[in-house]
Design an enzyme around this catalytic site. Structure first.
Site, mmCIF file in Angstrom:
data_model
loop_
_atom_site.group_PDB
_atom_site.id
_atom_site.type_symbol
_atom_site.label_atom_id
_atom_site.label_comp_id
_atom_site.label_asym_id
_atom_site.label_seq_id
_atom_site.Cartn_x
_atom_site.Cartn_y
_atom_site.Cartn_z
ATOM 1 N N LEU A 185 0.829 -1.204 0.000
ATOM 2 C CA LEU A 185 0.000 0.000 0.000
ATOM 3 C C LEU A 185 0.859 1.249 0.000
ATOM 4 C CD1 LEU A 185 -1.619 0.707 3.513
ATOM 5 C CD2 LEU A 185 0.375 -0.743 3.176
ATOM 6 N N CYS A 186 0.205 2.353 -0.369
ATOM 7 C CA CYS A 186 0.808 3.676 -0.363
ATOM 8 C C CYS A 186 2.060 3.706 -1.237
ATOM 9 C CB CYS A 186 1.079 4.108 1.073
ATOM 10 S SG CYS A 186 1.170 5.904 1.286
ATOM 11 N N HIS A 187 3.239 4.017 -0.691
ATOM 12 C CA HIS A 187 4.471 4.013 -1.474
ATOM 13 C C HIS A 187 5.110 2.627 -1.566
ATOM 14 C CE1 HIS A 187 4.154 8.339 -0.456
ATOM 15 N NE2 HIS A 187 4.754 8.519 -1.617
#
Length: 284
Positions: A185-187
Protein backbone atom coordinates in the site's frame (compact mmCIF):
# COMPACT_ATOMS: atom_id res chain seq x y z
CA UNK A 1 10.94 32.50 7.63
CA UNK A 2 7.28 33.02 6.62
CA UNK A 3 6.77 29.26 6.10
CA UNK A 4 8.32 28.62 9.50
CA UNK A 5 5.98 31.10 11.17
CA UNK A 6 2.99 29.50 9.45
CA UNK A 7 4.00 26.02 10.54
CA UNK A 8 4.79 24.94 6.97
CA UNK A 9 8.44 24.09 7.54
CA UNK A 10 9.61 20.95 9.29
CA UNK A 11 12.30 20.71 11.95
CA UNK A 12 15.43 18.61 11.76
CA UNK A 13 15.20 15.19 13.35
CA UNK A 14 17.08 14.29 16.54
CA UNK A 15 20.15 13.33 14.52
CA UNK A 16 20.21 16.75 12.88
CA UNK A 17 20.38 15.22 9.40
CA UNK A 18 16.91 15.12 7.87
CA UNK A 19 13.67 17.05 8.17
CA UNK A 20 10.44 15.71 9.61
CA UNK A 21 7.10 16.96 8.24
CA UNK A 22 6.02 20.42 9.25
CA UNK A 23 3.65 20.96 12.20
CA UNK A 24 0.86 21.75 9.72
CA UNK A 25 1.52 18.61 7.68
CA UNK A 26 1.51 16.51 10.83
CA UNK A 27 -1.81 18.00 11.92
CA UNK A 28 -3.58 17.17 8.66
CA UNK A 29 -1.69 14.06 7.60
CA UNK A 30 -1.00 12.04 10.73
CA UNK A 31 -3.77 10.47 12.78
CA UNK A 32 -3.70 10.22 16.55
CA UNK A 33 -5.96 7.20 16.43
CA UNK A 34 -6.32 4.69 13.59
CA UNK A 35 -9.60 3.30 12.26
CA UNK A 36 -8.59 -0.23 13.25
CA UNK A 37 -11.59 -2.38 14.08
CA UNK A 38 -11.36 -6.02 15.11
CA UNK A 39 -12.91 -8.40 12.58
CA UNK A 40 -14.04 -11.86 13.63
CA UNK A 41 -13.14 -14.29 10.85
CA UNK A 42 -15.16 -17.45 10.17
CA UNK A 43 -12.07 -19.62 10.57
CA UNK A 44 -8.47 -19.47 11.75
CA UNK A 45 -5.24 -20.42 10.03
CA UNK A 46 -3.65 -23.41 11.79
CA UNK A 47 -0.61 -23.96 9.57
CA UNK A 48 3.01 -22.94 9.93
CA UNK A 49 3.44 -20.73 6.85
CA UNK A 50 4.00 -17.01 7.44
CA UNK A 51 3.82 -13.57 5.91
CA UNK A 52 7.12 -11.85 5.16
CA UNK A 53 7.16 -8.08 5.58
CA UNK A 54 10.00 -6.49 3.61
CA UNK A 55 11.13 -3.14 5.01
CA UNK A 56 13.78 -0.53 4.40
CA UNK A 57 16.92 -0.09 6.47
CA UNK A 58 17.54 3.40 5.07
CA UNK A 59 16.19 6.59 6.63
CA UNK A 60 17.11 9.61 4.56
CA UNK A 61 15.59 10.56 1.22
CA UNK A 62 17.58 13.14 -0.72
CA UNK A 63 15.32 15.78 -2.23
CA UNK A 64 15.89 17.73 -5.45
CA UNK A 65 16.99 20.80 -3.45
CA UNK A 66 19.67 18.87 -1.55
CA UNK A 67 17.74 18.62 1.72
CA UNK A 68 17.00 15.25 3.30
CA UNK A 69 13.65 13.91 4.42
CA UNK A 70 13.71 11.81 7.60
CA UNK A 71 11.66 8.85 6.46
CA UNK A 72 11.42 5.08 6.68
CA UNK A 73 8.43 2.77 6.64
CA UNK A 74 5.18 4.18 7.98
CA UNK A 75 4.35 2.43 11.27
CA UNK A 76 0.58 2.40 10.69
CA UNK A 77 0.91 1.10 7.13
CA UNK A 78 3.28 -1.58 8.37
CA UNK A 79 1.28 -2.75 11.40
CA UNK A 80 -2.41 -2.05 10.89
CA UNK A 81 -2.91 -4.58 8.03
CA UNK A 82 -0.76 -7.15 9.83
CA UNK A 83 -2.93 -6.86 12.95
CA UNK A 84 -5.79 -8.38 10.95
CA UNK A 85 -3.60 -11.20 9.66
CA UNK A 86 -2.44 -12.02 13.18
CA UNK A 87 -6.08 -11.96 14.30
CA UNK A 88 -6.78 -14.54 11.56
CA UNK A 89 -4.09 -16.86 12.93
CA UNK A 90 -1.13 -15.95 10.73
CA UNK A 91 2.36 -15.20 12.00
CA UNK A 92 4.82 -12.94 10.26
CA UNK A 93 8.51 -12.20 9.96
CA UNK A 94 10.24 -8.94 9.07
CA UNK A 95 13.24 -8.64 6.76
CA UNK A 96 15.45 -5.83 5.50
CA UNK A 97 17.99 -6.14 2.68
CA UNK A 98 20.93 -6.99 4.98
CA UNK A 99 19.26 -7.56 8.35
CA UNK A 100 19.88 -4.09 9.73
CA UNK A 101 17.05 -2.65 11.90
CA UNK A 102 14.01 -1.28 10.14
CA UNK A 103 13.88 2.50 9.76
CA UNK A 104 10.45 3.79 10.71
CA UNK A 105 8.71 7.15 10.51
CA UNK A 106 8.28 7.28 14.26
CA UNK A 107 6.80 10.77 14.00
CA UNK A 108 3.76 9.03 12.41
CA UNK A 109 2.86 6.87 15.43
CA UNK A 110 -0.80 7.32 16.43
CA UNK A 111 -0.11 8.47 19.96
CA UNK A 112 -3.68 8.12 21.28
CA UNK A 113 -4.39 4.64 19.91
CA UNK A 114 -3.80 2.28 22.83
CA UNK A 115 -4.68 -0.89 20.89
CA UNK A 116 -2.29 -0.02 18.08
CA UNK A 117 0.52 1.07 20.39
CA UNK A 118 0.18 -2.12 22.43
CA UNK A 119 0.60 -4.22 19.27
CA UNK A 120 3.44 -2.04 18.02
CA UNK A 121 5.44 -2.13 21.25
CA UNK A 122 4.88 -5.75 22.23
CA UNK A 123 4.65 -7.55 18.89
CA UNK A 124 6.03 -5.45 16.05
CA UNK A 125 8.91 -3.45 17.48
CA UNK A 126 11.01 -6.49 18.50
CA UNK A 127 10.75 -7.72 14.90
CA UNK A 128 11.61 -4.29 13.50
CA UNK A 129 14.65 -4.05 15.77
CA UNK A 130 16.04 -7.47 14.81
CA UNK A 131 14.81 -8.35 11.32
CA UNK A 132 15.97 -11.19 9.13
CA UNK A 133 18.30 -10.61 6.18
CA UNK A 134 16.44 -10.73 2.88
CA UNK A 135 19.67 -11.85 1.21
CA UNK A 136 19.82 -14.88 3.51
CA UNK A 137 16.18 -15.79 2.89
CA UNK A 138 16.31 -15.53 -0.89
CA UNK A 139 19.39 -17.75 -1.15
CA UNK A 140 17.91 -20.49 1.05
CA UNK A 141 15.02 -22.43 -0.52
CA UNK A 142 13.99 -23.89 2.85
CA UNK A 143 13.68 -20.42 4.41
CA UNK A 144 11.93 -19.03 1.35
CA UNK A 145 9.35 -21.81 1.34
CA UNK A 146 8.14 -20.73 4.81
CA UNK A 147 6.14 -17.85 3.32
CA UNK A 148 2.78 -17.65 1.59
CA UNK A 149 2.49 -13.86 1.28
CA UNK A 150 4.97 -11.03 0.82
CA UNK A 151 4.33 -7.50 2.10
CA UNK A 152 6.39 -4.37 1.34
CA UNK A 153 4.57 -1.68 3.38
CA UNK A 154 4.47 2.01 2.64
CA UNK A 155 6.09 5.17 3.84
CA UNK A 156 8.43 7.11 1.56
CA UNK A 157 11.15 4.82 2.93
CA UNK A 158 9.87 2.12 0.58
CA UNK A 159 11.55 4.18 -2.14
CA UNK A 160 14.93 3.85 -0.41
CA UNK A 161 17.10 0.86 -1.20
CA UNK A 162 14.29 -1.56 -2.01
CA UNK A 163 13.65 -0.55 -5.66
CA UNK A 164 17.27 -1.41 -6.52
CA UNK A 165 17.57 -4.54 -4.39
CA UNK A 166 18.35 -7.58 -6.55
CA UNK A 167 17.28 -10.03 -3.88
CA UNK A 168 13.90 -8.36 -3.60
CA UNK A 169 13.57 -8.66 -7.36
CA UNK A 170 14.26 -12.38 -7.09
CA UNK A 171 11.73 -12.67 -4.28
CA UNK A 172 9.01 -11.02 -6.35
CA UNK A 173 9.82 -13.29 -9.29
CA UNK A 174 9.60 -16.30 -6.96
CA UNK A 175 6.22 -15.13 -5.63
CA UNK A 176 4.83 -14.88 -9.17
CA UNK A 177 6.29 -18.24 -10.18
CA UNK A 178 4.78 -19.96 -7.13
CA UNK A 179 1.47 -18.07 -7.44
CA UNK A 180 1.77 -16.58 -3.95
CA UNK A 181 0.05 -13.51 -2.57
CA UNK A 182 1.67 -10.07 -2.54
CA UNK A 183 0.18 -7.16 -0.61
CA UNK A 184 1.28 -3.54 -0.42
CA UNK A 185 0.00 0.00 0.00
CA UNK A 186 0.81 3.68 -0.36
CA UNK A 187 4.47 4.01 -1.47
CA UNK A 188 5.08 0.29 -0.89
CA UNK A 189 4.63 -0.61 -4.59
CA UNK A 190 7.92 1.22 -5.22
CA UNK A 191 9.42 -2.07 -4.07
CA UNK A 192 8.01 -3.72 -7.22
CA UNK A 193 10.62 -1.77 -9.19
CA UNK A 194 13.19 -4.25 -7.86
CA UNK A 195 11.89 -6.59 -10.58
CA UNK A 196 12.06 -3.97 -13.34
CA UNK A 197 14.86 -5.76 -15.19
CA UNK A 198 12.89 -8.98 -15.47
CA UNK A 199 11.33 -9.68 -18.86
CA UNK A 200 8.44 -9.56 -18.84
CA UNK A 201 8.00 -7.31 -15.82
CA UNK A 202 6.03 -9.46 -13.33
CA UNK A 203 3.30 -6.83 -12.89
CA UNK A 204 2.92 -5.73 -16.49
CA UNK A 205 -0.82 -5.45 -17.14
CA UNK A 206 -1.78 -5.37 -13.45
CA UNK A 207 -4.06 -2.83 -11.81
CA UNK A 208 -2.98 -1.46 -8.44
CA UNK A 209 -3.67 1.25 -5.90
CA UNK A 210 -0.79 3.36 -4.60
CA UNK A 211 -0.02 6.84 -3.36
CA UNK A 212 -0.68 9.33 -6.19
CA UNK A 213 2.26 11.17 -7.71
CA UNK A 214 0.04 14.26 -7.89
CA UNK A 215 -0.20 14.37 -4.10
CA UNK A 216 3.54 13.81 -3.71
CA UNK A 217 4.13 16.76 -6.03
CA UNK A 218 2.02 18.99 -3.76
CA UNK A 219 3.64 17.76 -0.53
CA UNK A 220 6.46 20.37 -0.44
CA UNK A 221 3.90 23.19 -0.36
CA UNK A 222 2.69 22.18 3.10
CA UNK A 223 6.10 21.00 4.29
CA UNK A 224 5.33 17.30 4.44
CA UNK A 225 8.63 16.83 2.64
CA UNK A 226 11.40 19.47 2.58
CA UNK A 227 11.58 19.66 -1.21
CA UNK A 228 10.53 18.03 -4.46
CA UNK A 229 11.19 14.32 -4.88
CA UNK A 230 13.82 13.29 -7.44
CA UNK A 231 11.53 10.62 -8.89
CA UNK A 232 7.96 9.41 -8.54
CA UNK A 233 6.77 5.91 -7.88
CA UNK A 234 3.68 6.00 -10.08
CA UNK A 235 5.51 7.29 -13.14
CA UNK A 236 8.00 4.43 -13.04
CA UNK A 237 5.35 1.75 -12.50
CA UNK A 238 3.14 3.10 -15.29
CA UNK A 239 6.14 3.02 -17.65
CA UNK A 240 6.43 -0.71 -16.88
CA UNK A 241 2.82 -1.41 -17.81
CA UNK A 242 1.04 -1.01 -14.47
CA UNK A 243 -2.33 0.77 -14.27
CA UNK A 244 -2.93 2.86 -11.14
CA UNK A 245 -6.65 2.91 -10.38
CA UNK A 246 -6.95 5.63 -7.72
CA UNK A 247 -6.54 9.36 -8.23
CA UNK A 248 -6.63 10.36 -4.55
CA UNK A 249 -4.81 9.26 -1.39
CA UNK A 250 -7.92 7.47 -0.22
CA UNK A 251 -9.16 4.09 1.03
CA UNK A 252 -9.09 2.39 -2.37
CA UNK A 253 -8.10 -1.30 -2.29
CA UNK A 254 -7.49 -3.16 -5.55
CA UNK A 255 -7.36 -6.93 -6.00
CA UNK A 256 -5.80 -8.14 -9.25
CA UNK A 257 -5.16 -11.86 -9.23
CA UNK A 258 -2.97 -12.42 -6.16
CA UNK A 259 -1.69 -8.85 -5.94
CA UNK A 260 -3.69 -6.79 -3.42
CA UNK A 261 -2.83 -3.13 -2.93
CA UNK A 262 -4.10 -0.04 -1.10
CA UNK A 263 -3.86 3.65 -1.91
CA UNK A 264 -2.80 5.21 1.39
CA UNK A 265 -2.93 4.78 5.18
CA UNK A 266 -6.70 5.13 4.83
CA UNK A 267 -6.70 1.74 3.07
CA UNK A 268 -5.10 -0.16 5.97
CA UNK A 269 -8.35 -1.54 7.37
CA UNK A 270 -9.74 -2.68 4.02
CA UNK A 271 -6.44 -4.10 2.83
CA UNK A 272 -5.75 -6.09 5.97
CA UNK A 273 -9.24 -7.58 6.14
CA UNK A 274 -9.33 -8.50 2.45
CA UNK A 275 -5.90 -10.14 2.48
CA UNK A 276 -6.77 -12.09 5.63
CA UNK A 277 -9.96 -13.39 4.00
CA UNK A 278 -8.15 -14.35 0.80
CA UNK A 279 -5.38 -16.16 2.66
CA UNK A 280 -7.93 -18.03 4.78
CA UNK A 281 -9.82 -19.05 1.64
CA UNK A 282 -6.63 -20.40 0.10
CA UNK A 283 -4.85 -21.95 3.07
CA UNK A 284 -7.17 -22.52 6.05
Amino acid sequence: MIKKCLGLEGDLDDAGIGYEPSPFAKRIGIVKKTDYKVVEFDKQYKGDKKILMICTEERYMLMANGKKFSSGNHPVESCHPIMHLVNAGFDYDVATPTGKPVCLEMWALPQKDEVFLDFFNKTAKPKFDAPFSLADIVTDEKKLSQYLCFFPPGGHGAMLGLPEDENLGKLLGYAKEKDLFIMSLCHGPAAFLAAAKQEPFPFDGYKIACYPDSVDKQAPMIGYVPGELTWYCGEKLIALGVTIVNKAADATVVEDRKLITGASPKACQGLGVLVAKKLLESYA
